[in-house]
Design a protein around this motif. Structure first.
Motif, PDB file in Angstrom:
ATOM      1  N   ASN A 141      57.785 121.191  70.080  1.00 30.80           N
ATOM      2  CA  ASN A 141      56.700 121.922  70.736  1.00 30.80           C
ATOM      3  C   ASN A 141      55.394 121.823  69.949  1.00 30.80           C
ATOM      4  N   ILE A 142      55.486 121.887  68.622  1.00 32.53           N
ATOM      5  CA  ILE A 142      54.291 121.763  67.786  1.00 32.53           C
ATOM      6  C   ILE A 142      53.693 120.374  67.932  1.00 32.53           C
ATOM      7  N   TYR A 143      54.559 119.359  67.899  1.00 34.42           N
ATOM      8  CA  TYR A 143      54.105 117.983  68.072  1.00 34.42           C
ATOM      9  C   TYR A 143      53.437 117.805  69.435  1.00 34.42           C
ATOM     10  N   PHE A 144      54.069 118.364  70.467  1.00 28.81           N
ATOM     11  CA  PHE A 144      53.524 118.282  71.818  1.00 28.81           C
ATOM     12  C   PHE A 144      52.132 118.923  71.859  1.00 28.81           C
ATOM     13  N   GLY A 145      51.996 120.089  71.242  1.00 31.09           N
ATOM     14  CA  GLY A 145      50.711 120.786  71.220  1.00 31.09           C
ATOM     15  C   GLY A 145      49.642 120.009  70.466  1.00 31.09           C
ATOM     16  N   LEU A 146      50.037 119.363  69.364  1.00 26.88           N
ATOM     17  CA  LEU A 146      49.075 118.574  68.587  1.00 26.88           C
ATOM     18  C   LEU A 146      48.559 117.385  69.394  1.00 26.88           C
ATOM     19  N   ILE A 147      49.465 116.729  70.120  1.00 21.44           N
ATOM     20  CA  ILE A 147      49.044 115.597  70.941  1.00 21.44           C
ATOM     21  C   ILE A 147      48.096 116.058  72.046  1.00 21.44           C
TER      22      ILE A 147
END
Length: 212
Positions: free
Chosen positions: A168-174
């Motif tokens: 989820n964090i990775y998704f948000g960063l992208i």
């Protein structure tokens, strides 16, 4: 440090001058900018989907996520376009300041934009998903969708190393790439100024005064 800031200011001034000389009429520039951010947000959306949750496109909900790119693209572009012009205003105010601290404080406002962008991403997926549910004639409660995405964000902050939370964090960063562009510009120009001053200090020897 003062010399680094001055070099940074000069570089930022050149960027602003380039923008003002090349922008042209606002009525022409704004649609191009808006369309660029639509493409950028949709590209980031599919990048995030296929590198984080590729199996979503192999389920019966694939059509839902395909449709979701439309509100993601348009609502994301709306925020990014507005933040772009706010960033230009911030840069002008920063360059007009005479004190280093005032200059730094002005540019730090872009960090506030980055935080707001995170909240906007949550809103986009909640509101966008709700719109898609109406389109599919399977209406959902907007409050329920908002609670779901807010819960995921809270979980990610509480346990950032959890497997799903990392995704989820990775998704948000992208999804936050477009909103992070101003901050990346400032960091790049500061790093360039720092490297330039170090290079000058190491390899440019002061000229000797020759007495006749």
């Amino acid at each position: 440090m003062h010399e680094i800031i001055q070099t940074w200011r000069q570089a930022l001034h050149r960027v602003l001058d380039f923008y003002e000389r090349r922008r042209g009429k606002l009525l022409v520039f704004f649609p191009i900018l808006f369309f660029f951010f639509i493409l950028l947000n949709i590209s980031c959306y599919w990048w995030a989907i296929y590198t984080t949750y590729p199996y979503y496109m192999q389920t019966h909900e694939a059509s839902h996520y395909f449709k979701l790119q439309i509100p993601v693209g348009f609502l994301g572009a709306l925020f990014d376009s507005l933040s772009f012009f706010i960033t230009i205003w911030i840069i002008r105010r920063a360059l007009a300041s005479s004190k280093t601290l005032e200059y730094m404080l002005h540019l730090s406002l872009d960090l506030v934009i980055a935080v707001l962008a995170t909240l906007w991403v949550l809103f986009v997926f909640s509101f966008g998903g709700w719109l898609i549910s109406l389109w599919e004639q399977a209406p959902e409660e907007l409050s329920q969708r908002s609670s779901k995405y807010t819960y995921r964000a809270v979980q990610a902050m509480q346990d950032p190393t959890g497997k799903e939370n990392v995704k989820n964090i990775y998704f948000g960063l992208i999804m936050g790439v477009s909103a992070a562009l101003p901050t990346c510009l400032h960091l790049f120009l500061f790093s360039w100024a720092l490297v330039k001053r170090i290079w000058i200090g190491l390899f440019r020897m002061p000229k000797k005064v020759i007495k006749k």
